[in-house]
Write a protein that holds these residues in place. Structure first.
Motif, PDB file in Angstrom:
ATOM      1  N   ALA B  18       0.843  -1.192   0.000  1.00 54.10           N
ATOM      2  CA  ALA B  18       0.000   0.000   0.000  1.00 54.10           C
ATOM      3  C   ALA B  18       0.882   1.249   0.000  1.00 54.10           C
ATOM      4  O   ALA B  18       0.632   2.209  -0.724  1.00 54.10           O
ATOM      5  N   ILE B  19       1.934   1.217   0.796  1.00 55.79           N
ATOM      6  CA  ILE B  19       2.828   2.373   0.863  1.00 55.79           C
ATOM      7  C   ILE B  19       3.485   2.594  -0.482  1.00 55.79           C
ATOM      8  O   ILE B  19       3.553   3.717  -0.992  1.00 55.79           O
ATOM      9  N   PHE B  20       3.940   1.503  -1.104  1.00 51.84           N
ATOM     10  CA  PHE B  20       4.590   1.639  -2.404  1.00 51.84           C
ATOM     11  C   PHE B  20       3.644   2.278  -3.420  1.00 51.84           C
ATOM     12  O   PHE B  20       3.984   3.254  -4.078  1.00 51.84           O
ATOM     13  N   TRP B  21       2.421   1.744  -3.536  1.00 53.08           N
ATOM     14  CA  TRP B  21       1.479   2.299  -4.524  1.00 53.08           C
ATOM     15  C   TRP B  21       1.055   3.701  -4.124  1.00 53.08           C
ATOM     16  O   TRP B  21       0.772   4.537  -4.979  1.00 53.08           O
ATOM     17  N   GLY B  22       1.044   3.962  -2.832  1.00 56.09           N
ATOM     18  CA  GLY B  22       0.723   5.314  -2.378  1.00 56.09           C
ATOM     19  C   GLY B  22       1.760   6.311  -2.873  1.00 56.09           C
ATOM     20  O   GLY B  22       1.420   7.384  -3.374  1.00 56.09           O
ATOM     21  N   VAL B  23       3.028   5.928  -2.770  1.00 57.65           N
ATOM     22  CA  VAL B  23       4.079   6.835  -3.240  1.00 57.65           C
ATOM     23  C   VAL B  23       3.949   7.051  -4.754  1.00 57.65           C
ATOM     24  O   VAL B  23       3.985   8.185  -5.240  1.00 57.65           O
ATOM     25  N   VAL B  24       3.716   5.966  -5.476  1.00 56.21           N
ATOM     26  CA  VAL B  24       3.526   6.106  -6.929  1.00 56.21           C
ATOM     27  C   VAL B  24       2.361   7.056  -7.207  1.00 56.21           C
ATOM     28  O   VAL B  24       2.465   7.990  -8.015  1.00 56.21           O
ATOM     29  N   GLY B  25       1.251   6.835  -6.532  1.00 53.51           N
ATOM     30  CA  GLY B  25       0.064   7.650  -6.780  1.00 53.51           C
ATOM     31  C   GLY B  25       0.295   9.113  -6.444  1.00 53.51           C
ATOM     32  O   GLY B  25      -0.179  10.005  -7.154  1.00 53.51           O
ATOM     33  N   ILE B  26       1.037   9.370  -5.388  1.00 56.41           N
ATOM     34  CA  ILE B  26       1.287  10.757  -4.992  1.00 56.41           C
ATOM     35  C   ILE B  26       2.223  11.436  -5.989  1.00 56.41           C
ATOM     36  O   ILE B  26       2.013  12.587  -6.383  1.00 56.41           O
ATOM     37  N   VAL B  27       3.242  10.707  -6.449  1.00 56.91           N
ATOM     38  CA  VAL B  27       4.141  11.288  -7.451  1.00 56.91           C
ATOM     39  C   VAL B  27       3.344  11.645  -8.711  1.00 56.91           C
ATOM     40  O   VAL B  27       3.501  12.723  -9.292  1.00 56.91           O
ATOM     41  N   ILE B  28       2.439  10.758  -9.103  1.00 54.77           N
ATOM     42  CA  ILE B  28       1.632  11.059 -10.285  1.00 54.77           C
ATOM     43  C   ILE B  28       0.683  12.219 -10.001  1.00 54.77           C
ATOM     44  O   ILE B  28       0.449  13.064 -10.863  1.00 54.77           O
ATOM     45  N   GLY B  29       0.171  12.294  -8.775  1.00 53.84           N
ATOM     46  CA  GLY B  29      -0.657  13.444  -8.400  1.00 53.84           C
ATOM     47  C   GLY B  29       0.111  14.741  -8.584  1.00 53.84           C
ATOM     48  O   GLY B  29      -0.411  15.719  -9.128  1.00 53.84           O
ATOM     49  N   LEU B  30       1.372  14.732  -8.166  1.00 54.40           N
ATOM     50  CA  LEU B  30       2.192  15.939  -8.342  1.00 54.40           C
ATOM     51  C   LEU B  30       2.354  16.248  -9.828  1.00 54.40           C
ATOM     52  O   LEU B  30       2.221  17.393 -10.252  1.00 54.40           O
ATOM     53  N   LEU B  31       2.611  15.205 -10.611  1.00 52.37           N
ATOM     54  CA  LEU B  31       2.810  15.436 -12.045  1.00 52.37           C
ATOM     55  C   LEU B  31       1.545  16.013 -12.695  1.00 52.37           C
ATOM     56  O   LEU B  31       1.615  17.003 -13.429  1.00 52.37           O
TER      57      LEU B  31
END
Ligand code: HEM
Ligand code: HEM
Lengths: 335, 472
Positions: B18-31
């Motif tokens: 969950a943490i891993f996908w959370g980081v991915v999702g947040i990075v994409i949110g920033l993008l």
């Protein structure tokens, strides 16, 4: 008994299921059996294979993340986009593509609003057309050829879900797709949008005797120049000389495809009502139209001001014309 | 050495996933937040805003959200049933399949394979796989609950069971579609009907992913961290049943002023207003629980996460019903106000509660303490500031946008072009990216803290055994 349920997981789960099903049945399942959920407007026609391929591109690119396709029955919205959306317009939409966020403008009434060439240019590079737009570039669509067999498979599935006789494409239509790009398809779909609904009526009809209340006052001309730059230059060019395939020259003596200018009242009717006003003006213009209706979007004063500017510009060009012709005939000049 | 050891590893596997996908999702949110003010950041066709937006929402709702739900639910179920899972290997397989599906989901969305249904974008092969893993999950949870060693089912278990039941119904009905190829399908419902089914689903995806499971965590971990019992059992009962009853009536509040028949819209709006009551039932229960001893806010670093979390839930559940009113919807629907609402819920309530629960669970699994309370406090303040900045800027610009769309001149024509309204968003969109960065830094501290705690736990295990504290 009531207390028991917190000791019996299976009964508990069943009870929870019943609880969530009540609202689901009333608001989601039951309406499916009502005719009001399956209306179809008289004029609505199914997608052609090209339009469907375009809709697939629209889905794939997630255009609905920025664009809605439903005009709400609010005065400001009808003014901006056109008639509000009707249930019967979406009969063929699987799924509906109304969207939930309007980062870009609503597209429900986009069909017929602008010429194909405008869309081609805008899709390839939105900022070239609307400098401060944040829409991504989709130039790559013009490089991607359509796959007729895939298009056929998609089309067949949708056709099988509607009553017979509504999806009428032939083998030749599918074969023709091999010559088309995804860009062609997306543009065809864009022009399909809203076709089943009467477009905006020329506001107030046509009165050729109308005189420009602003006349040729320098203030009106200056204001008109600004209105033109912001609203018209995209299609008619910065100086109003037109753009091939997009919009005609406003400075020549041809008006809507016929030689001979028309009075200010005709300009007012055309800018207000867009290409739909042509019938009342009795001139053919371009077969596909493409002149936006600005009635409601621009104030009457802005429309008169832009006409003042066009008139001033025309007078200016007539004065310069002899000089221009000479330069064009100089040896080595472009021609 | 410990009958929970294998299952705890599965729980931790879900948490780390969950943490891993959370980081991915947040990075994409920033993008995507950058793309909204810098269109040049649409770097390639598969990295355009339209394709990335669903990767952001799915990555966070299903990668972070559902990943954490699976892991923490296994944990909660085992504690509340006082036994390990009935099928430990099934849970492990569930973990691997979950990650495979989320990875495939991300790739397929980048490739533009989508049903264009919000929160149900994934194409049919993935839908089938998702049904399979939920069944695996349900089998394990039900088996474990049935064979439990504790007679009463605690509130959290009610929410767990209701989540499983409701998700099953919602997911299957809305994802019914007719395949037209391996990666393409068309909705089984058309037009207005398609819209109605989708938002019945869409709103309840919020209800049964972002609300009931998070309440399950809240009801379990708040008493655990503070040592204070839940204030009122009766209030828990009333709010539970009325919440799950009312939620399903309200989907059409997402379709106000659309061509959907008016009676469905009105019914939805009425039930939406009612929803304030059961939502605030839980809020009040939470406040009074901590109210028994407010000093916990100071003495226990996790209490503030839960209290702020339930506060944002409370604000969210007042704001939501307000948005459904026709007069308000007119103004804010389709504008940036809605992402403001969304991120108060997702950042302030969902992520806050999940992080706090993870802070509680990870040290327990390893029989140790959190690596650093200081870092956890810094994490708290950063995500709080980031979230407030995000939501407040979006509310302001959303109202402004909605108002500019409406303004008319004296002669009845519109005063502002669409672009006039759009360019006014830019300063707020810049600020939103800044807010996102602050939030993301907070989340990175969280990740660091969790990883360090695990490292500490492992070191402890490697060293000669000391009597480990009970895992309950
Ligand atoms: C009583 C509780 C709530 C009600 C009545 C409610 C109501 C609403 C309404 C009416 C909208 C549509 C806004 C619009 O487009 O005009 C909305 C959107 C949304 N809400 Fe809430 N809300 C509630 C709680 C929550 C909570 C706790 C969350 C948790 C994260 C949440 C997340 C969302 C999301 C993600 C959307 C966006 C849906 C989309 O357009 O994709 N809401 N809510
Ligand atoms: C760094 C943090 C984040 C940033 C910069 C960010 C950015 C964004 C942006 C730009 C959008 C699109 C808004 C629009 O359509 O105008 C969005 C939508 C969304 N985000 Fe985030 N986000 C962040 C964190 C999160 C988190 C942690 C969650 C969930 C746990 C989340 C869930 C969502 C959802 C559900 C939507 C869809 C809302 C809708 O359809 O109305 N986001 N986000």
């Amino acid at each position: 008994m009531a207390g028991d349920i917190y000791r019996k997981p299976v009964s508990f789960a069943l009870m929870a299921a019943v609880t969530v099903l009540v609202g689901s049945i009333v608001t989601m399942a039951y309406p499916m059996f009502r005719a009001e959920m399956h209306e179809k407007l008289e004029k609505l026609r199914a997608f052609t294979p090209l339009e469907l391929a375009g809709r697939d591109v629209y889905q794939r690119e997630g255009c609905m993340g920025c664009h809605t396709q439903t005009v709400r029955p609010l005065r400001s919205e009808v003014l901006r986009y056109g008639d509000y959306s009707k249930a019967g317009e979406f009969y063929f939409d699987r799924p509906f593509l109304w969207g939930s966020k309007r980062t870009g403008p609503d597209l429900a009434r986009e069909g017929g609003k602008r010429p194909d060439a405008w869309h081609a240019r805008h899709y390839a590079d939105p900022q070239a057309v609307t400098p401060r737009s944040n829409m991504p570039r989709y130039a790559f669509l013009a490089q991607a050829r359509l796959d007729p067999s895939e298009a056929r498979a998609h089309y067949r599935v949708l056709a099988s879900l509607s009553p017979k006789g509504q999806w009428t494409a032939t083998d030749a239509d599918f074969a023709a797709l091999s010559q088309k790009t995804e860009m062609d398809a997306l543009i065809a779909y864009t022009q399909w949008l809203g076709h089943a609904v009467q477009r905006r009526q020329a506001a107030g009809g046509v009165d050729l005797a109308l005189a420009n209340p602003l006349g040729d006052s320098p203030r009106a001309v200056a204001r008109g120049a600004k209105v033109f730059e912001e609203n018209c230059a995209v299609c008619h060019g910065a100086e109003g000389h037109g753009e091939t395939q997009i919009a005609p020259n406003l400075m020549d003596d041809t008006f809507l495809g016929v030689k001979g200018d028309m009075p200010d009242g005709a300009y007012f009717a055309l800018v207000t009502g867009g290409s739909d006003a042509k019938a009342a003006l009795g001139r053919p213009g371009l077969p596909d139209g493409g002149m936006t209706a600005f009635g409601g979007q621009l104030s009457n004063d802005d429309i008169w001001a832009v006409i003042s500017w066009i008139r001033a510009q025309q007078a200016h060009e007539r004065k310069e014309a002899p000089a221009l012709e000479q330069t064009e005939h100089l040896p080595g000049g472009k021609h | 050495m410990n009958e929970y050891r294998y299952d705890n590893q599965t729980v931790q596997g879900f948490i780390l996933s969950a943490i891993f996908w959370g980081v991915v999702g947040i990075v994409i949110g920033l993008l995507i937040s950058i793309q909204l003010w810098a269109p040049a950041a649409n770097l390639a066709p598969w990295l355009t805003y339209g394709r990335l937006r669903p990767v952001h929402t799915n990555g966070l709702a299903f990668g972070l959200g559902v990943g954490a739900i699976f892991g923490l639910f296994y944990y909660i179920v085992m504690r509340l049933c006082r036994r390990p899972l009935v099928f430990p290997r099934l849970a492990r397989l569930h973990l691997w399949l979950f990650n495979a599906i989320i990875a495939a989901a991300a790739v397929s969305l980048l490739a533009g394979k989508t049903q264009s249904l919000e929160y149900a974008e994934l194409e049919w092969p993935l839908d089938v796989a998702i049904v399979v893993i939920w069944v695996m999950f349900a089998v394990n949870v039900f088996a474990t609950v049935i064979k439990r060693k504790e007679e009463q089912m605690y509130v959290s278990l009610w929410y767990v069971l209701a989540t499983v039941v409701a998700v099953a119904i919602l997911y299957v009905v809305n994802n019914a579609s007719v395949p037209a190829g391996l990666w393409k399908s068309y909705h089984a419902y058309a037009g207005v009907n398609s819209a109605n089914v989708q938002w019945w689903y869409g709103h309840n995806a919020v209800g049964f992913i972002f609300t009931t499971p998070i309440l399950a965590m809240f009801y379990y971990f708040l008493p655990k961290t503070t040592g204070l019992p839940i204030y009122s059992h009766r209030l828990s009962i009333v709010s539970f049943w009325s919440l799950i009853f009312a939620y399903l009536w309200t989907g059409a509040h997402h379709l106000v002023y659309t061509p959907l028949p008016d009676w469905i819209q009105t019914l939805a709006i009425v039930f939406t207003l009612f929803l304030i009551a059961p939502s605030w039932g839980s809020v009040v229960n939470g406040y009074y629980t901590v109210g028994a001893d407010w000093s916990k806010m100071r003495t226990n670093y996790l209490t503030k996460f839960f209290v702020l979390g339930i506060t944002f839930y409370g604000l969210q559940t007042v704001q939501g019903p307000t948005q459904a009113l026709r007069v308000v919807s007119q103004l804010i629907h389709f504008t940036d106000w809605v992402p403001g609402h969304v991120h108060m819920g997702t950042m302030g309530w969902v992520t806050m509660t999940i992080c706090a629960s993870i802070y509680y669970v990870i040290p327990r699994i390893h029989g140790t303490e959190i690596y650093s309370e200081k870092i956890a406090n810094a994490h708290f303040w950063l995500v709080l500031v980031g979230q407030l900045l995000f939501s407040i800027t979006m509310w302001i610009t959303g109202i402004q946008q909605g108002a500019l769309w409406k303004v008319q001149n004296a002669d009845g024509s519109l005063k502002y072009s669409f672009m006039d309204g759009l360019v006014k968003n830019y300063p707020y969109w810049h600020t939103r990216t800044l807010a996102g960065i602050v939030f993301a830094v907070g989340m990175l501290l969280f990740v660091y803290n969790v990883l360090k705690t695990i490292q500490k736990g492992k070191a402890l295990q490697a060293s000669p055994p000391s009597p480990a504290p009970a895992a309950a």
